[in-house]
Design a protein around this motif. Structure first.
Motif, PDB file in Angstrom:
ATOM      1  N   LEU A 243       8.301  22.514 -38.037  1.00  0.00           N
ATOM      2  CA  LEU A 243       8.296  23.478 -38.437  1.00  0.00           C
ATOM      3  C   LEU A 243       9.604  24.871 -38.054  1.00  0.00           C
ATOM      4  O   LEU A 243      10.488  25.410 -38.457  1.00  0.00           O
ATOM      5  CB  LEU A 243       7.490  24.584 -37.416  1.00  0.00           C
ATOM      6  N   HIS A 343      14.265  14.158 -35.534  1.00  0.00           N
ATOM      7  CA  HIS A 343      13.006  13.811 -34.677  1.00  0.00           C
ATOM      8  C   HIS A 343      13.739  14.242 -33.189  1.00  0.00           C
ATOM      9  O   HIS A 343      14.542  13.271 -33.144  1.00  0.00           O
ATOM     10  CB  HIS A 343      12.451  12.663 -34.326  1.00  0.00           C
ATOM     11  N   ASN A 344      12.948  15.358 -32.265  1.00  0.00           N
ATOM     12  CA  ASN A 344      14.013  15.740 -30.774  1.00  0.00           C
ATOM     13  C   ASN A 344      13.972  14.354 -29.763  1.00  0.00           C
ATOM     14  O   ASN A 344      14.701  14.730 -29.496  1.00  0.00           O
ATOM     15  CB  ASN A 344      12.759  16.271 -30.174  1.00  0.00           C
ATOM     16  N   PHE A 369      25.666  17.614 -36.771  1.00  0.00           N
ATOM     17  CA  PHE A 369      24.528  18.082 -37.230  1.00  0.00           C
ATOM     18  C   PHE A 369      24.214  19.162 -37.841  1.00  0.00           C
ATOM     19  O   PHE A 369      23.368  19.849 -38.733  1.00  0.00           O
ATOM     20  CB  PHE A 369      23.508  18.267 -35.538  1.00  0.00           C
ATOM     21  N   ASP A 375      17.257  22.434 -40.033  1.00  0.00           N
ATOM     22  CA  ASP A 375      17.382  24.230 -39.064  1.00  0.00           C
ATOM     23  C   ASP A 375      18.490  24.240 -37.999  1.00  0.00           C
ATOM     24  O   ASP A 375      18.665  24.649 -37.599  1.00  0.00           O
ATOM     25  CB  ASP A 375      16.423  23.302 -38.519  1.00  0.00           C
TER      26      ASP A 375
HETATM   27  C1  LIG Z   1      21.448  17.519 -29.525  1.00  0.00           C
HETATM   28  C2  LIG Z   1      19.591  18.675 -30.243  1.00  0.00           C
HETATM   29  C3  LIG Z   1      20.200  19.442 -31.498  1.00  0.00           C
HETATM   30  C4  LIG Z   1      19.552  19.792 -32.142  1.00  0.00           C
HETATM   31  N1  LIG Z   1      19.715  21.661 -31.974  1.00  0.00           N
HETATM   32  C5  LIG Z   1      18.800  22.038 -33.160  1.00  0.00           C
HETATM   33  C6  LIG Z   1      18.838  23.073 -33.940  1.00  0.00           C
HETATM   34  O1  LIG Z   1      20.183  23.024 -34.323  1.00  0.00           O
HETATM   35  N2  LIG Z   1      18.024  23.639 -34.103  1.00  0.00           N
HETATM   36  C7  LIG Z   1      16.591  23.824 -33.630  1.00  0.00           C
HETATM   37  O2  LIG Z   1      15.690  23.939 -33.815  1.00  0.00           O
HETATM   38  N3  LIG Z   1      16.567  22.360 -32.781  1.00  0.00           N
HETATM   39  C8  LIG Z   1      17.361  21.986 -32.356  1.00  0.00           C
HETATM   40  N4  LIG Z   1      16.916  20.701 -31.253  1.00  0.00           N
HETATM   41  C9  LIG Z   1      16.153  21.053 -30.480  1.00  0.00           C
HETATM   42  C10 LIG Z   1      14.873  20.349 -31.176  1.00  0.00           C
HETATM   43  O3  LIG Z   1      14.793  19.305 -31.800  1.00  0.00           O
HETATM   44  C11 LIG Z   1      13.833  20.773 -32.902  1.00  0.00           C
HETATM   45  O4  LIG Z   1      13.599  22.651 -33.087  1.00  0.00           O
HETATM   46  C12 LIG Z   1      13.171  19.727 -33.219  1.00  0.00           C
HETATM   47  O5  LIG Z   1      13.313  18.360 -33.058  1.00  0.00           O
HETATM   48  C13 LIG Z   1      12.616  20.333 -34.534  1.00  0.00           C
HETATM   49  O6  LIG Z   1      11.464  20.179 -34.687  1.00  0.00           O
HETATM   50  P1  LIG Z   1       9.900  20.225 -34.783  1.00  0.00           P
HETATM   51  O7  LIG Z   1       9.303  21.659 -35.984  1.00  0.00           O
HETATM   52  O8  LIG Z   1       8.911  19.501 -35.625  1.00  0.00           O
HETATM   53  O9  LIG Z   1       9.466  20.931 -33.300  1.00  0.00           O
HETATM   54  P2  LIG Z   1       8.188  21.301 -32.549  1.00  0.00           P
HETATM   55  O10 LIG Z   1       8.358  20.365 -31.087  1.00  0.00           O
HETATM   56  O11 LIG Z   1       6.830  21.860 -33.083  1.00  0.00           O
HETATM   57  O12 LIG Z   1       8.425  22.633 -31.605  1.00  0.00           O
HETATM   58  C14 LIG Z   1       8.412  23.969 -32.328  1.00  0.00           C
HETATM   59  C15 LIG Z   1       9.788  24.488 -32.360  1.00  0.00           C
HETATM   60  O13 LIG Z   1       9.795  24.353 -31.237  1.00  0.00           O
HETATM   61  C16 LIG Z   1      11.570  24.988 -30.940  1.00  0.00           C
HETATM   62  N5  LIG Z   1      11.731  23.629 -30.033  1.00  0.00           N
HETATM   63  C17 LIG Z   1      11.360  22.902 -29.862  1.00  0.00           C
HETATM   64  N6  LIG Z   1      11.992  22.280 -29.370  1.00  0.00           N
HETATM   65  C18 LIG Z   1      13.669  22.763 -28.528  1.00  0.00           C
HETATM   66  C19 LIG Z   1      14.573  22.884 -27.735  1.00  0.00           C
HETATM   67  N7  LIG Z   1      14.790  21.699 -27.736  1.00  0.00           N
HETATM   68  N8  LIG Z   1      15.547  23.503 -27.817  1.00  0.00           N
HETATM   69  C20 LIG Z   1      14.966  24.976 -28.920  1.00  0.00           C
HETATM   70  N9  LIG Z   1      14.335  24.931 -29.404  1.00  0.00           N
HETATM   71  C21 LIG Z   1      13.347  23.661 -29.829  1.00  0.00           C
HETATM   72  C22 LIG Z   1      11.995  24.840 -32.707  1.00  0.00           C
HETATM   73  O14 LIG Z   1      11.777  26.225 -33.218  1.00  0.00           O
HETATM   74  C23 LIG Z   1      10.691  23.606 -33.107  1.00  0.00           C
HETATM   75  O15 LIG Z   1      10.296  23.995 -34.284  1.00  0.00           O
HETATM   76  C24 LIG Z   1      18.343  19.657 -31.196  1.00  0.00           C
HETATM   77  C25 LIG Z   1      17.982  19.416 -29.633  1.00  0.00           C
HETATM   78  C26 LIG Z   1      18.573  18.157 -29.296  1.00  0.00           C
HETATM   79  C27 LIG Z   1      18.732  17.688 -28.968  1.00  0.00           C
END
Ligand SMILES: Cc1cc2nc3c(=O)[nH]c(=O)nc-3n(C[C@H](O)[C@H](O)[C@H](O)COP(=O)(O)OP(=O)(O)OC[C@H]3O[C@@H](n4cnc5c(N)ncnc54)[C@H](O)[C@@H]3O)c2cc1C
Length: 478
Positions: A243, A343-344, A369, A375
């Motif tokens: 998301l 992926h995170n 990035f 995102d």
């Molecule tokens: C080097 C690096 C750069 C990143 N750059 C971004 C970026 O530009 N934009 C971004 O949204 N996230 C970023 N992240 C955090 C994270 O990787 C992503 O939010 C996540 O992978 C999004 O996948 P998801 O929606 O399936 O997350 P899910 O695991 O489903 O998490 C739900 C939501 O929580 C928030 N979230 C989750 N982890 C983090 C985190 N560590 N920091 C802040 N919010 C988080 C996101 O909004 C995410 O959609 C970064 C992480 C790292 C290590």
């Protein structure tokens, strides 16, 4: 025009939805007709205007918003230029009495919006802003001593004790257009769509818009949240919500995410609770950016300002292209370029390789990035990169250098993720898929692979890279 009958401009920014949109519901509640507007103000975002993949997603999210508005007899008026000047022109063209919007928290945007609000009010217009981007605004949360938090756990303990507001109702039929609308203008005139076939490829990986985001959330809450605590670390598994772009561009809001999890009655269980804590990391990232606005460029921990980075354009290029010779890293970098997302767990691994093994500044990673992620979010990206660099809030200690082979074996044991994005390694047995250079020649031959020709040898030996990183760190510490 009679002032009460005058419309309000609803200035859409990164809140591209009609549900849970506080500026919209408050504007509609005044009883005024609404003129929805979007202004593409690249310069107004300072050095961090959306990058290529972000613009692709934005374009599609605007299309989706426009079609929801059209289904209700309104349209999205699109303009390009400095936001203040465009809003001024739109006020004159529509006879609107003011502008409503939802707040954003990037330093340049805060400064721009503050100026616009002051100017609007001084000119006798209404100017109201609201929170729809976060559960809690950055200035609401503070330590007992009144300072900003720099560590996640106490931040979240403090923040999550507060009640979360319920999502705003969709204004439904109460949303109405003024008589005699403005020409809305084709979205293409905004010039968002990058002139490169890559744009279509990235877009092809995403279903974009409010309705899809809501469906995706419902599906994740019903089917993914329970296993989230374990599956979230497995990049080959669809274990996270995906998301992040919807939350960044606001096709869904965090209050709605929170409410959906709460409604299950299982919010306290491990999976859902871990997921909500990730929403908490998003809040924390905004808190840190708001209180430390220099962090997109400078390390939060000042002693890292003099870190002895290397300047190796070749290493950066190999990293960007997914040709470092470390399979899990290359898979991540190729996923990023292909899908506009990574992926995170893999974001952390590729970040570590760039700043530690390759000693390249974290800012270089953050910029790549920024251009490639759908995102890309200044708060989360800055926090993530400073975490990787060991120089930010609640960051990984610099001396903890990820071992890409161990990470790969632990989180992608059968190499499914690697094989998906690095097809050259497709035929290697599982035992070697994370370290092809360890495979005997016969095994490489059977897999149709010649190292150095079909797939690179490691750009730097792991042990050497690790020691070099630790030596550089010792200089900072000293
Ligand atoms: C080097 C690096 C750069 C990143 N750059 C971004 C970026 O530009 N934009 C971004 O949204 N996230 C970023 N992240 C955090 C994270 O990787 C992503 O939010 C996540 O992978 C999004 O996948 P998801 O929606 O399936 O997350 P899910 O695991 O489903 O998490 C739900 C939501 O929580 C928030 N979230 C989750 N982890 C983090 C985190 N560590 N920091 C802040 N919010 C988080 C996101 O909004 C995410 O959609 C970064 C992480 C790292 C290590």
């Amino acid at each position: 025009m009679d002032r009460a009958a005058a419309p309000l401009l609803l200035w859409f920014r990164r809140d591209l939805r009609l549900g849970d949109n506080r500026a919209l519901s408050r504007a509609v509640a005044t009883g005024s007709p609404i003129v929805p507007v979007f202004v593409w103000d690249e310069a107004g975002e300072g050095d961090w205007a959306p990058g290529g993949a972000g613009r692709v997603y934005l374009h599609r999210a605007l299309e989706a918003l426009r079609s929801s508005l059209r289904a209700r007899g309104l349209d999205l008026v699109c303009r390009r230029g400095p936001a203040g000047a465009e809003l001024e022109r739109l006020l004159a063209e529509t006879g609107a009495r003011g502008v409503y919007w939802n707040r954003l928290y990037e330093p340049a945007v805060i400064a721009r919006d503050r100026g616009i609000k002051e100017w609007l009010r001084a000119a006798g217009h209404e100017a109201e802003s609201f929170n729809s981007a976060l559960l809690f605004e950055p200035h609401e949360i503070a330590t007992q001593a009144g300072h900003p938090f720099q560590v996640f756990t106490p931040f979240w303990r403090s923040a999550s004790r507060r009640p979360v507001d319920a999502p705003e109702e969709d204004p439904g039929g109460a949303l109405r257009a003024p008589a005699g609308g403005l020409p809305a203008g084709p979205l293409e005139e905004l010039g968002l769509w990058p002139d490169h076939p890559w744009a279509e490829r990235v877009a092809g990986h995403w279903a974009i818009g409010e309705e899809t985001a809501r469906g995706q959330l419902a599906c994740f809450v019903a089917e993914g949240a329970d296993a989230y605590a374990t599956d979230r670390d497995l990049p080959a598994t669809d274990g996270t919500s995906r998301l992040s772009p919807a939350l960044h561009w606001g096709t869904i809001g965090p209050r709605e995410v929170w409410a959906a999890v709460e409604r299950t009655g299982r919010a306290g269980e491990e999976g859902p609770r871990t997921f909500l804590a990730e929403i908490g990391w998003r809040e924390f990232a905004h808190h840190v950016l708001f209180h430390f606005p220099r962090t997109p460029e400078e390390p939060l921990r000042e002693k890292f300002a003099d870190f002895p980075w290397e300047d190796d354009a070749g290493a950066r290029q190999a990293w960007r292209a997914g040709r470092t010779g470390y399979p899990i890293v290359d898979a991540g970098m190729r996923q990023l370029y292909e899908e506009g997302w990574m992926h995170n767990r893999v974001r952390m691994i590729v970040g570590s390789l760039l700043v530690k093994h390759l000693l390249q500044p974290w800012q270089a990673g953050a910029r790549w990035f920024w251009d490639c992620l759908v995102d890309a979010d200044l708060a989360a990206n800055t926090l993530g990169w400073q975490w990787s660099g060991g120089c930010g809030a609640d960051a990984a200690p610099y001396f903890r250098v990820f071992n890409p082979m161990t990470q790969g074996k632990k989180f992608d044991p059968a190499g499914r993720y690697v094989r998906r994005y690095v097809p050259e390694l497709g035929e290697l047995p599982d035992a070697y898929v994370h370290e092809p250079w360890e495979a005997p020649e016969t095994v490489l031959g059977q897999a149709g692979l010649r190292l150095g020709r079909d797939y690179p040898r490691p750009i730097i030996d792991h042990r050497t890279g690790r020691q070099r990183a630790l030596a550089a760190f010792a200089e900072v510490k000293g």
